[in-house]
Design a protein around this motif. Structure first.
Motif, mmCIF file in Angstrom:
data_model
loop_
_atom_site.group_PDB
_atom_site.id
_atom_site.type_symbol
_atom_site.label_atom_id
_atom_site.label_comp_id
_atom_site.label_asym_id
_atom_site.label_seq_id
_atom_site.Cartn_x
_atom_site.Cartn_y
_atom_site.Cartn_z
ATOM 1 N N LEU A 164 43.576 111.007 50.276
ATOM 2 C CA LEU A 164 44.760 110.490 49.932
ATOM 3 C C LEU A 164 45.664 109.604 50.435
ATOM 4 C CD1 LEU A 164 44.490 114.216 48.237
ATOM 5 C CD2 LEU A 164 43.629 112.678 47.554
ATOM 6 N N TRP A 165 46.246 109.707 51.144
ATOM 7 C CA TRP A 165 47.620 109.394 51.926
ATOM 8 C C TRP A 165 46.878 108.525 52.985
ATOM 9 C CZ3 TRP A 165 50.541 110.381 48.351
ATOM 10 C CH2 TRP A 165 50.233 111.715 47.694
ATOM 11 N N THR A 166 47.388 106.855 53.289
ATOM 12 C CA THR A 166 47.627 106.406 54.129
ATOM 13 C C THR A 166 48.658 106.493 55.296
ATOM 14 O OG1 THR A 166 47.572 104.393 52.722
ATOM 15 C CG2 THR A 166 45.618 105.487 53.503
ATOM 16 N N SER A 167 49.644 106.754 54.237
ATOM 17 C CA SER A 167 50.714 106.375 55.010
ATOM 18 C C SER A 167 52.497 107.383 54.469
ATOM 19 C CB SER A 167 51.699 104.848 54.135
ATOM 20 O OG SER A 167 51.315 104.745 53.249
ATOM 21 N N VAL A 168 53.637 107.699 54.529
ATOM 22 C CA VAL A 168 54.152 108.886 53.683
ATOM 23 C C VAL A 168 55.138 107.652 53.663
ATOM 24 C CG1 VAL A 168 53.422 110.517 54.778
ATOM 25 C CG2 VAL A 168 55.285 109.322 56.450
ATOM 26 N N SER A 169 56.472 108.154 52.928
ATOM 27 C CA SER A 169 57.495 107.705 52.425
ATOM 28 C C SER A 169 58.268 107.938 54.189
ATOM 29 C CB SER A 169 58.229 108.541 51.467
ATOM 30 O OG SER A 169 57.283 108.839 49.847
ATOM 31 N N TYR A 170 59.122 106.429 54.090
ATOM 32 C CA TYR A 170 59.900 106.088 54.988
ATOM 33 C C TYR A 170 61.482 106.884 55.059
ATOM 34 C CZ TYR A 170 63.379 104.493 58.131
ATOM 35 O OH TYR A 170 64.703 103.691 59.114
ATOM 36 N N ARG A 185 53.324 92.895 65.239
ATOM 37 C CA ARG A 185 53.540 93.331 63.775
ATOM 38 C C ARG A 185 55.020 92.476 63.487
ATOM 39 N NH1 ARG A 185 51.220 97.745 60.832
ATOM 40 N NH2 ARG A 185 51.604 97.026 58.185
ATOM 41 N N ARG A 186 55.923 93.982 64.436
ATOM 42 C CA ARG A 186 57.301 94.082 64.164
ATOM 43 C C ARG A 186 57.965 92.461 64.016
ATOM 44 N NH1 ARG A 186 61.950 94.289 66.636
ATOM 45 N NH2 ARG A 186 60.492 93.651 68.803
ATOM 46 N N LYS A 187 57.609 92.485 65.526
ATOM 47 C CA LYS A 187 58.480 90.867 66.050
ATOM 48 C C LYS A 187 57.946 89.740 65.174
ATOM 49 C CE LYS A 187 58.886 91.003 71.156
ATOM 50 N NZ LYS A 187 58.540 90.141 71.956
ATOM 51 N N ALA A 188 57.366 89.332 63.710
ATOM 52 C CA ALA A 188 56.325 88.704 63.341
ATOM 53 C C ALA A 188 57.410 89.138 61.936
ATOM 54 C CB ALA A 188 55.472 88.452 62.131
ATOM 55 N N ILE A 189 57.696 90.355 61.809
ATOM 56 C CA ILE A 189 58.659 90.489 60.336
ATOM 57 C C ILE A 189 60.729 90.051 61.047
ATOM 58 C CG2 ILE A 189 59.387 92.380 58.559
ATOM 59 C CD1 ILE A 189 57.032 93.939 59.113
ATOM 60 N N GLN A 190 60.822 91.096 62.262
ATOM 61 C CA GLN A 190 61.883 90.349 62.121
ATOM 62 C C GLN A 190 62.292 88.735 62.261
ATOM 63 O OE1 GLN A 190 63.080 91.423 67.160
ATOM 64 N NE2 GLN A 190 64.456 92.031 65.902
ATOM 65 N N GLU A 191 61.083 87.925 63.228
ATOM 66 C CA GLU A 191 61.169 86.593 63.202
ATOM 67 C C GLU A 191 61.822 85.778 61.801
ATOM 68 O OE1 GLU A 191 57.891 85.119 65.215
ATOM 69 O OE2 GLU A 191 58.270 85.791 66.671
ATOM 70 N N ARG A 217 57.597 109.503 63.327
ATOM 71 C CA ARG A 217 56.789 110.347 64.802
ATOM 72 C C ARG A 217 54.984 110.805 64.355
ATOM 73 N NH1 ARG A 217 61.099 113.780 63.241
ATOM 74 N NH2 ARG A 217 62.604 113.581 64.535
ATOM 75 N N SER A 218 54.352 109.685 63.569
ATOM 76 C CA SER A 218 53.035 109.472 63.211
ATOM 77 C C SER A 218 52.952 107.831 63.273
ATOM 78 C CB SER A 218 52.230 110.768 62.261
ATOM 79 O OG SER A 218 53.356 110.459 60.927
ATOM 80 N N GLU A 219 51.402 108.050 62.862
ATOM 81 C CA GLU A 219 51.212 106.504 61.926
ATOM 82 C C GLU A 219 51.171 106.151 60.726
ATOM 83 O OE1 GLU A 219 47.511 105.712 63.136
ATOM 84 O OE2 GLU A 219 46.849 105.968 65.440
ATOM 85 N N ALA A 220 51.053 108.010 60.336
ATOM 86 C CA ALA A 220 51.666 107.273 58.738
ATOM 87 C C ALA A 220 52.795 106.780 58.235
ATOM 88 C CB ALA A 220 51.210 109.084 58.573
ATOM 89 N N GLU A 221 53.804 107.941 59.055
ATOM 90 C CA GLU A 221 54.890 107.443 58.878
ATOM 91 C C GLU A 221 55.696 105.754 59.515
ATOM 92 O OE1 GLU A 221 58.200 109.610 60.929
ATOM 93 O OE2 GLU A 221 57.196 112.297 59.936
ATOM 94 N N LEU A 222 54.277 105.398 60.464
ATOM 95 C CA LEU A 222 54.982 104.417 61.075
ATOM 96 C C LEU A 222 54.618 102.924 60.176
ATOM 97 C CD1 LEU A 222 55.867 101.763 63.262
ATOM 98 C CD2 LEU A 222 52.690 102.215 63.774
ATOM 99 N N GLU A 223 53.432 103.398 58.834
ATOM 100 C CA GLU A 223 52.886 102.724 58.015
ATOM 101 C C GLU A 223 54.110 102.652 56.849
ATOM 102 O OE1 GLU A 223 50.736 100.357 57.800
ATOM 103 O OE2 GLU A 223 50.092 100.763 60.186
ATOM 104 N N GLY A 224 54.823 103.527 56.360
ATOM 105 C CA GLY A 224 55.823 104.019 55.960
ATOM 106 C C GLY A 224 56.647 103.124 56.282
ATOM 107 N N ALA A 225 57.376 103.138 57.001
ATOM 108 C CA ALA A 225 58.453 102.569 57.562
ATOM 109 C C ALA A 225 58.048 101.299 57.793
ATOM 110 C CB ALA A 225 58.444 102.893 59.191
ATOM 111 N N PHE A 226 56.803 100.398 57.704
ATOM 112 C CA PHE A 226 56.188 99.285 57.833
ATOM 113 C C PHE A 226 56.923 99.090 56.217
ATOM 114 C CE2 PHE A 226 54.364 98.547 61.525
ATOM 115 C CZ PHE A 226 54.789 98.201 62.039
ATOM 116 N N GLU A 227 56.078 99.851 55.572
ATOM 117 C CA GLU A 227 56.060 99.475 54.057
ATOM 118 C C GLU A 227 57.575 98.952 53.412
ATOM 119 O OE1 GLU A 227 53.870 102.544 52.074
ATOM 120 O OE2 GLU A 227 51.800 102.260 52.702
#
Length: 286
Positions: free
Chosen positions: A52-58, A127-133, A66-76
């Motif tokens: 059901l879930w691949t990410s959680v709300s940031y 991935r983070r640096k690409a968004i930062q640039e 603290r988790s991969e799901a939180e990381l995906e939520g942060a990127f979104e």
């Protein structure tokens, strides 16, 4: 026949289980084989949460990811914040809030990447640096457009003192400030084209007419329409400090010509400046 009691509830549960098994995880077609269940999940009679879930709300207030799901939520959340910040008209307060959000999310992602071992950490950091640039490039472009809009705003209050060449330069800066790529043509043999503009695949030509008095009639627009077709453009912009006759407005309504007079110039400058900007007074002769 009515269905009452525990037997009905059990039948409904079985029906929901069968539908969940047929649907599979989000993004798969109905009837596709379900993925293997987690250890211990068999026999529990419910879909696995991983389906059901691949990410959680940031959570902006949380101190860390603290988790991969939180990381995906942060990127979104980060990608959406960047889109809102640089693709929308915002007030100064809204821009400040989004800038703060973008900095916070980038910082949290960087810290989380440092806690990962193996190839995951460098992957997240890339991935983070690409968004930062991308943010840095968008910020540089936004600042350039802001300065162009400011120059256009200053010239707007001085239109009655501009030369025809200065008016053409003002129009070029204004089109750049509202997101067009501009190529100045002008000069002898321009065939009525002072500027070539392009934005999101739309190719246009601009004719600038600087006069304090008088009216632009339909004959001038008919000639300009031929220039538009001859240049292979999608649209033409006829920009003037004068006004347009009723016949000219009717002609433009039936053809790919946008009429830009003094009041419309004011509107475009305000669009370029964005909401909340301090405006210079309009030229008295508009």
């Amino acid at each position: 026949m009515e269905c009452l009691g525990p037997q009905c509830a059990e039948l409904m549960l079985e029906w929901f289980r069968a539908r969940a098994a047929e649907a599979g995880p989000p993004g798969t077609r109905a009837g596709a084989p379900a993925p293997p269940a987690e250890p211990g999940a068999r026999g529990r009679g419910r879909p696995d949460q991983g389906m059901l879930w691949t990410s959680v709300s940031y959570n902006d207030e949380a101190p860390a990811i603290r988790s991969e799901a939180e990381l995906e939520g942060a990127f979104e959340h980060l990608e959406y914040a960047v889109f809102r910040r640089f693709e929308n008209q915002l007030t100064r307060a809204e821009r400040a809030r989004l800038d703060n959000t973008i900095r916070n999310v980038l910082f949290k992602i960087e810290r989380y990447a440092g806690t990962l071992s193996g190839p995951e950490g460098p992957q997240v950091e890339r991935r983070r640096k690409a968004i930062q640039e991308a943010v840095a490039e968008a910020r540089e472009k936004a600042e350039r457009l802001r300065l162009q809009a400011r120059r256009a705003d200053l010239k707007l209050a001085q239109l009655d003192g501009l030369t025809p060449e200065g008016f053409e330069e003002f129009v070029a800066e204004l089109f750049e400030a509202i997101g067009f790529a501009v190529d100045r043509v002008g000069g002898t043999g321009d065939e009525g084209i002072d500027l070539k503009v392009e934005r999101q695949g739309l190719r246009g030509v601009v004719q600038c007419k600087y006069h304090k008095k008088g009216v632009v009639g339909s004959p001038e627009l008919q000639k300009f329409l031929g220039t538009i077709h001859h240049s292979g453009s999608h649209k033409g912009f006829f920009v003037t400090t004068k006004t347009f006759s009723l016949a000219a407005e009717r002609f433009a309504a039936d053809h790919p010509i946008e009429l830009v007079d003094g009041p419309r110039l004011v509107e475009l400058v305000r669009e370029a400046m964005g909401p909340g900007a301090v405006k210079e007074p309009e030229p008295a002769w508009f």
